[in-house]
Design an enzyme around this catalytic site. Structure first.
Site, PDB file in Angstrom:
ATOM      1  N   LYS A 150       0.824  -1.208   0.000  1.00 56.94           N
ATOM      2  CA  LYS A 150       0.000   0.000   0.000  1.00 56.94           C
ATOM      3  C   LYS A 150       0.870   1.275   0.000  1.00 56.94           C
ATOM      4  CE  LYS A 150      -4.069  -1.997   0.147  1.00 56.94           C
ATOM      5  NZ  LYS A 150      -3.744  -3.353  -0.300  1.00 56.94           N
TER       6      LYS A 150
HETATM    7  C1  LIG Z   1      -9.528  -2.374  -1.433  1.00 56.29           C
HETATM    8  C2  LIG Z   1      -9.053  -3.170  -0.275  1.00 56.29           C
HETATM    9  N1  LIG Z   1      -9.832  -3.281   0.806  1.00 56.29           N
HETATM   10  C3  LIG Z   1      -9.434  -3.970   1.890  1.00 56.29           C
HETATM   11  C4  LIG Z   1      -8.216  -4.596   1.929  1.00 56.29           C
HETATM   12  C5  LIG Z   1      -7.855  -5.406   3.126  1.00 56.29           C
HETATM   13  O1  LIG Z   1      -6.729  -4.935   3.760  1.00 56.29           O
HETATM   14  P1  LIG Z   1      -5.728  -5.924   4.540  1.00 56.29           P
HETATM   15  O2  LIG Z   1      -4.993  -6.728   3.533  1.00 56.29           O
HETATM   16  O3  LIG Z   1      -4.851  -4.975   5.289  1.00 56.29           O
HETATM   17  O4  LIG Z   1      -6.563  -6.757   5.451  1.00 56.29           O
HETATM   18  C6  LIG Z   1      -7.361  -4.496   0.833  1.00 56.29           C
HETATM   19  C7  LIG Z   1      -6.048  -5.157   0.886  1.00 56.29           C
HETATM   20  O5  LIG Z   1      -5.390  -5.479   0.000  1.00 56.29           O
HETATM   21  C8  LIG Z   1      -7.793  -3.775  -0.305  1.00 56.29           C
HETATM   22  O6  LIG Z   1      -7.017  -3.669  -1.391  1.00 56.29           O
END
Ligand SMILES: Cc1ncc(COP(=O)(O)O)c(C=O)c1O
Length: 384
Positions: A187
Site C-alpha cells: 500500500k
Molecule cells: C480495497 C481493499 N480493501 C481492503 C483490503 C484489506 O486490507 P488488509 O490486507 O490490510 O486486510 C485491501 C487489501 O489489499 C484492499 O485492497
C-alpha cells in the site's frame, strides 16, 4: 518484497536507517503491544485526514469488519458494494451476518461504482453502502452521498487504496460516516500488516475501541501505567489491535506519504502519456477533473478486447516485469457466485481486460520506460 526475481516488481518498500531506527527503538523500549506509539499514530493519522477520531487496527480487513459491526450491520441486512473490489469488503459484510449485494462500475473510463446501479441495488433490507476508491481514484461521493441520505443508509468508505486521495478538497475516508484504511506491504503507506478506521462520530469511535480489544474497559497499557487494575467486558469483541512496532513504522511512513503520493502521480502521468490510446490500450480515469486527486495506488491499463491477457503477462514476466489483476470480480468467485443475482454487464465486460502495472514511489524513470516498452510490444505480439 523484491526477491530479485523481478527487474520491476509490482510494488516495493524503501528500507533506510530512519525506518530501522524507529523499529529498533521500539524493540529496545521493551513495550511491544498497543501503547504510546499506537496512540501517536492514531493522533497523527487523524490529523493527516482531518478526521475527529482514528482507531488503529491489525489490518484493513479488521478495519472493515469492525466498522460494519460498529455501525450496527447484522443478520438480515443487505449492504451494497461494487463487485470490482478486493474480497475483504464482501467477506467483512458477510461476517456481520449481512448479505453483500454487488453493483456495477461506471465503465472502462471509470472503474468506480456506478451511482445509478447502486441505487437500483438498494432494497428494503439495505442498511449500508461500502464504496471503494478504486486504485486511489475517489468515486463519485456526491452522487453516492445523496443516495445514502435519501435512503437513510450508512456510508462506509473502503479507502484501502486512498490514503491522501482527495475529493472536493476533503480527504477520502472522512467523507462517509466511517473510513477504512489498509497498511499492507504493497500500500501507499506500508507497515506490513496494519489498518486504521477514521470517523467524526465520537460514540462510534468508542464502540470501535471496545470491539478492537475484546470489549474490555481497560487496556494492558492502562494497567501497566497503574491507571487501572481490573476491567469489565462490556461487548463481545475481538483482538484486532495494532502493535507498537508497526505503529512506529507507520509514523515514519505517514510522514513520507505526501512525497510517496507525489512520486506516484508523476509515474501515473508518464504511463498515461505513453500508453493511453496507443496500440488499443486505455488508461482509465483520464477525465477525473478538478474534484478528484488520486493517491495512485494502482496503475491499471485496459488491454484491447480479444487480446490474451495471460500472453501479455507472460511476455512481461519474461522481461522481469511483474503484473497483476485488480480484481477478478467478487461475484465470479465460488463463495459468492451462487448467491448473486444481479447483472453486472460493465464489470463483466472489462474483467478480462484489466492489467495492473508496477507502481511505487521509487520506481526509476528507466524502469517505467521498460514497463511502457514491454506493454506496447506485448500487446502487438499477442494480437498476431
Ligand atoms: C480495497 C481493499 N480493501 C481492503 C483490503 C484489506 O486490507 P488488509 O490486507 O490490510 O486486510 C485491501 C487489501 O489489499 C484492499 O485492497
Amino acid at each position: 518484497m523484491n526477491e530479485l526475481r523481478w527487474r520491476v516488481p509490482l510494488a516495493d518498500v524503501v528500507v533506510d536507517d530512519e525506518l530501522v531506527d524507529a523499529a529498533l527503538e521500539t524493540l529496545r523500549s521493551g513495550w511491544w503491544s498497543m501503547g504510546p506509539r499506537v496512540e501517536e499514530f492514531e493522533r497523527e493519522f487523524a490529523r493527516f485526514c482531518g478526521a475527529g477520531h482514528a482507531v488503529a487496527v491489525a489490518n484493513g480487513s479488521a478495519a472493515l469488519h469492525l466498522a460494519l459491526l460498529g455501525i450496527g450491520c447484522s443478520d438480515g441486512d443487505e449492504v451494497v458494494t461494487p463487485s470490482l473490489n478486493f474480497v475483504a469488503a464482501a467477506n467483512s459484510i458477510a461476517h456481520t451476518g449481512a448479505e453483500p449485494v454487488f453493483c456495477d462500475i461506471v465503465g472502462p473510463e471509470e472503474l468506480n461504482l456506478d451511482p445509478e446501479d447502486l441505487e437500483a441495488a438498494v432494497g428494503p433490507r439495505t442498511t449500508a453502502i461500502v464504496v471503494l476508491h478504486y486504485g486511489g481514484f475517489p468515486c463519485d461521493l456526491g452522487a453516492v452521498g445523496e443516495i445514502a441520505e435519501r435512503h437513510r443508509l450508512t456510508l462506509v468508505e473502503d479507502a484501502a487504496h486512498a490514503p491522501g486521495a482527495r475529493w472536493r478538497g476533503r480527504t477520502c475516508g472522512t467523507i462517509g460516516d466511517v473510513g477504512c484504511f489498509s497498511f499492507f506491504s504493497n500500500k501507499n503507506l506500508a507497515v506490513g500488516e496494519g489498518g486504521m478506521i477514521v470517523t467524526d462520530d465520537h460514540e462510534l469511535a468508542e464502540r470501535l475501541r471496545l470491539l478492537r480489544s475484546h470489549g474490555m474497559t481497560t487496556l494492558t497499557w492502562d494497567r501497566h501505567r497503574g491507571h487501572a487494575s481490573s476491567y469489565d467486558v462490556v461487548a463481545r469483541g475481538f483482538n484486532y489491535r495494532l502493535d507498537e512496532l508497526r505503529a512506529a513504522v507507520g509514523l515514519v511512513q505517514l510522514r513520507r506519504l505526501p512525497e510517496e503520493n507525489a512520486a506516484r502521480a508523476r509515474i501515473a502521468s508518464r504511463y498515461r502519456e505513453a500508453l493511453d490510446g496507443k496500440n488499443g490500450l486505455t488508461m482509465p480515469f483520464g477525465r477525473t477533473g478538478d474534484e478528484r486527486t488520486s493517491s495512485n495506488h494502482l496503475a491499471v491499463v485496459l488491454i484491447p478486447e480479444g487480446i490474451d491477457r495471460d500472453g501479455v503477462r507472460t511476455a512481461l514476466t519474461e522481461r522481469g516485469i511483474q503484473t497483476s489483476v485488480h480484481y477478478p470480480p467478487i461475484h465470479t468467485f465460488s463463495a459468492y457466485s451462487s448467491r448473486h443475482g444481479r447483472a453486472l454487464p460493465r464489470t463483466d465486460a472489462i474483467a478480462s481486460r484489466l492489467l495492473t502495472l508496477p507502481m511505487y514511489g521509487r520506481l526509476s524513470g528507466e524502469q517505467v520506460e521498460s514497463v511502457i516498452e514491454g506493454v506496447l510490444n506485448a500487446v502487438v505480439a499477442c494480437r498476431r
